[in-house]
Design a protein around this motif. Sequence first.
Motif, PDB file in Angstrom:
ATOM      1  N   PRO A  51      44.647  40.401  17.737  1.00  0.00           N
ATOM      2  CA  PRO A  51      43.550  39.729  17.034  1.00  0.00           C
ATOM      3  C   PRO A  51      42.752  38.822  17.967  1.00  0.00           C
ATOM      4  N   ASN A  52      41.491  38.612  17.626  1.00  0.00           N
ATOM      5  CA  ASN A  52      40.657  37.681  18.397  1.00  0.00           C
ATOM      6  C   ASN A  52      41.067  36.242  18.123  1.00  0.00           C
ATOM      7  N   ASP A  53      41.281  35.930  16.868  1.00  0.00           N
ATOM      8  CA  ASP A  53      41.700  34.581  16.475  1.00  0.00           C
ATOM      9  C   ASP A  53      43.182  34.629  16.116  1.00  0.00           C
ATOM     10  N   ILE A  54      43.965  33.870  16.845  1.00  0.00           N
ATOM     11  CA  ILE A  54      45.413  33.915  16.685  1.00  0.00           C
ATOM     12  C   ILE A  54      45.939  32.542  16.299  1.00  0.00           C
ATOM     13  N   ASP A  55      46.768  32.502  15.258  1.00  0.00           N
ATOM     14  CA  ASP A  55      47.382  31.264  14.799  1.00  0.00           C
ATOM     15  C   ASP A  55      48.883  31.313  15.081  1.00  0.00           C
ATOM     16  N   PRO A  56      49.410  30.353  15.822  1.00  0.00           N
ATOM     17  CA  PRO A  56      50.836  30.393  16.199  1.00  0.00           C
ATOM     18  C   PRO A  56      51.805  30.423  15.022  1.00  0.00           C
ATOM     19  N   GLU A  57      51.378  29.942  13.866  1.00  0.00           N
ATOM     20  CA  GLU A  57      52.268  29.969  12.701  1.00  0.00           C
ATOM     21  C   GLU A  57      52.059  31.234  11.880  1.00  0.00           C
ATOM     22  N   ASP A  58      50.805  31.503  11.504  1.00  0.00           N
ATOM     23  CA  ASP A  58      50.528  32.662  10.659  1.00  0.00           C
ATOM     24  C   ASP A  58      50.818  33.980  11.376  1.00  0.00           C
ATOM     25  N   LEU A  90      61.343  38.198  32.449  1.00  0.00           N
ATOM     26  CA  LEU A  90      60.127  38.264  33.252  1.00  0.00           C
ATOM     27  C   LEU A  90      58.920  37.991  32.364  1.00  0.00           C
ATOM     28  N   ILE A  91      58.262  36.883  32.617  1.00  0.00           N
ATOM     29  CA  ILE A  91      57.040  36.536  31.890  1.00  0.00           C
ATOM     30  C   ILE A  91      55.870  36.770  32.830  1.00  0.00           C
ATOM     31  N   ALA A  92      54.971  37.663  32.446  1.00  0.00           N
ATOM     32  CA  ALA A  92      53.899  38.091  33.344  1.00  0.00           C
ATOM     33  C   ALA A  92      52.542  37.957  32.669  1.00  0.00           C
ATOM     34  N   PRO A  93      51.490  37.712  33.457  1.00  0.00           N
ATOM     35  CA  PRO A  93      50.135  37.784  32.904  1.00  0.00           C
ATOM     36  C   PRO A  93      49.792  39.242  32.600  1.00  0.00           C
ATOM     37  N   PHE A  94      49.032  39.439  31.539  1.00  0.00           N
ATOM     38  CA  PHE A  94      48.658  40.794  31.137  1.00  0.00           C
ATOM     39  C   PHE A  94      47.164  40.799  30.813  1.00  0.00           C
ATOM     40  N   GLU A  95      46.438  41.633  31.540  1.00  0.00           N
ATOM     41  CA  GLU A  95      44.990  41.699  31.374  1.00  0.00           C
ATOM     42  C   GLU A  95      44.634  42.872  30.472  1.00  0.00           C
ATOM     43  N   THR A  96      43.921  42.574  29.376  1.00  0.00           N
ATOM     44  CA  THR A  96      43.575  43.598  28.410  1.00  0.00           C
ATOM     45  C   THR A  96      42.249  43.266  27.744  1.00  0.00           C
ATOM     46  N   ASP A  97      41.302  44.194  27.806  1.00  0.00           N
ATOM     47  CA  ASP A  97      39.999  44.045  27.128  1.00  0.00           C
ATOM     48  C   ASP A  97      39.333  42.715  27.450  1.00  0.00           C
ATOM     49  N   GLY A  98      39.348  42.336  28.721  1.00  0.00           N
ATOM     50  CA  GLY A  98      38.689  41.098  29.126  1.00  0.00           C
ATOM     51  C   GLY A  98      39.473  39.843  28.815  1.00  0.00           C
ATOM     52  N   ARG A  99      40.667  39.993  28.308  1.00  0.00           N
ATOM     53  CA  ARG A  99      41.507  38.840  27.986  1.00  0.00           C
ATOM     54  C   ARG A  99      42.718  38.826  28.913  1.00  0.00           C
ATOM     55  N   ARG A 100      43.344  37.673  28.980  1.00  0.00           N
ATOM     56  CA  ARG A 100      44.518  37.491  29.828  1.00  0.00           C
ATOM     57  C   ARG A 100      45.552  36.728  29.018  1.00  0.00           C
ATOM     58  N   VAL A 101      46.645  37.417  28.657  1.00  0.00           N
ATOM     59  CA  VAL A 101      47.693  36.813  27.840  1.00  0.00           C
ATOM     60  C   VAL A 101      49.023  36.935  28.575  1.00  0.00           C
ATOM     61  N   ASP A 154      52.845  27.219  26.186  1.00  0.00           N
ATOM     62  CA  ASP A 154      51.717  26.435  26.688  1.00  0.00           C
ATOM     63  C   ASP A 154      51.853  26.164  28.178  1.00  0.00           C
ATOM     64  N   LEU A 155      53.039  25.769  28.604  1.00  0.00           N
ATOM     65  CA  LEU A 155      53.256  25.441  30.014  1.00  0.00           C
ATOM     66  C   LEU A 155      53.134  26.689  30.883  1.00  0.00           C
ATOM     67  N   MET A 156      53.662  27.799  30.422  1.00  0.00           N
ATOM     68  CA  MET A 156      53.582  29.043  31.189  1.00  0.00           C
ATOM     69  C   MET A 156      52.150  29.573  31.247  1.00  0.00           C
ATOM     70  N   ALA A 157      51.439  29.444  30.140  1.00  0.00           N
ATOM     71  CA  ALA A 157      50.043  29.869  30.129  1.00  0.00           C
ATOM     72  C   ALA A 157      49.233  29.058  31.130  1.00  0.00           C
ATOM     73  N   ASP A 158      49.509  27.772  31.218  1.00  0.00           N
ATOM     74  CA  ASP A 158      48.812  26.927  32.183  1.00  0.00           C
ATOM     75  C   ASP A 158      49.167  27.331  33.610  1.00  0.00           C
ATOM     76  N   ALA A 159      50.432  27.668  33.844  1.00  0.00           N
ATOM     77  CA  ALA A 159      50.868  28.041  35.189  1.00  0.00           C
ATOM     78  C   ALA A 159      50.261  29.369  35.641  1.00  0.00           C
ATOM     79  N   GLY A 161      47.468  30.844  34.140  1.00  0.00           N
ATOM     80  CA  GLY A 161      46.049  30.966  33.839  1.00  0.00           C
ATOM     81  C   GLY A 161      45.750  31.968  32.743  1.00  0.00           C
ATOM     82  N   THR A 162      46.495  31.895  31.630  1.00  0.00           N
ATOM     83  CA  THR A 162      46.295  32.814  30.518  1.00  0.00           C
ATOM     84  C   THR A 162      46.065  32.051  29.217  1.00  0.00           C
ATOM     85  N   GLU A 163      45.737  32.797  28.178  1.00  0.00           N
ATOM     86  CA  GLU A 163      45.731  32.211  26.845  1.00  0.00           C
ATOM     87  C   GLU A 163      47.172  31.845  26.472  1.00  0.00           C
ATOM     88  N   PRO A 164      47.359  30.840  25.624  1.00  0.00           N
ATOM     89  CA  PRO A 164      48.717  30.486  25.186  1.00  0.00           C
ATOM     90  C   PRO A 164      49.211  31.447  24.109  1.00  0.00           C
TER      91      PRO A 164
END
Length: 226
Positions: A51-58, A90-101, A154-159, A161-164
């Motif tokens: 999804p484009n808009d992601i809610d950590p709870e929902d 292994l936690i890795a950055p993943f590039e997909t459709d212009g996004r990085r998660v 959050d900390l890994m995303a900052d390290a 450079g991805t979305e959380p």
Amino acid sequence: MTRWIGLAILGMGGIALLLALGLWQVQRLEWKSALLAEIEAGIAAEPVSLPNDIDPEDDRYLPVRVLGRTTGDELHVLVSTRRTGPGYRLIAPFETDGRRVLVDLGVVPTAEKEPLRTGQSTTVTGNLNWPRETDSFVPDPERDRNIWFARDVDLMADALGTEPVLIVARTLDPPVPGVTQLPVSVEDIPNNHLQYAITWFSMALLWAGMTVLLGWRMASRTSDKA
């Protein structure tokens, strides 16, 4: 007579309270079991696009399928399971459709921590998750050794450079060589209400026994004085 009334109030009141707590835990067990069944059904549902808009709870546990590419960067989270033994997630950055998660690719044995896996194109099928693994007792990551002790999104995303946003892989197509997936499962969600209920009911039984014993001693003393 006053002592007997006090004993009755103390005994019956304590038993009633402990039984009430046990019954409450039984109700909690039924609620938690239904919740886990609902979560399990959601985990195994047909995957959707990210999804484009992601809610950590929902969107926790939402099944997704994404096509993209890993970059060759990794963060290593210390883990040990009965299935895989000691190793690293292994936690890795993943590039997909212009996004990085973030993607949790799976686990490798401790001896295979290095060298890092090369980047590759793959389709990830898995579930969104924001693991609740951090607290005041979890050490800070040893960044110089690339050793983490919890999946702090959050900390890994900052390290990296991805979305959380973290996708925990269920399958990779094609797979990353040597990596075993540890998918999201309700086994990771505690449900201890049965043990709590047994504890409260056992305490009620013990309280009843102690009340009877105390009453017997009081009656014996009264008989001796007579």
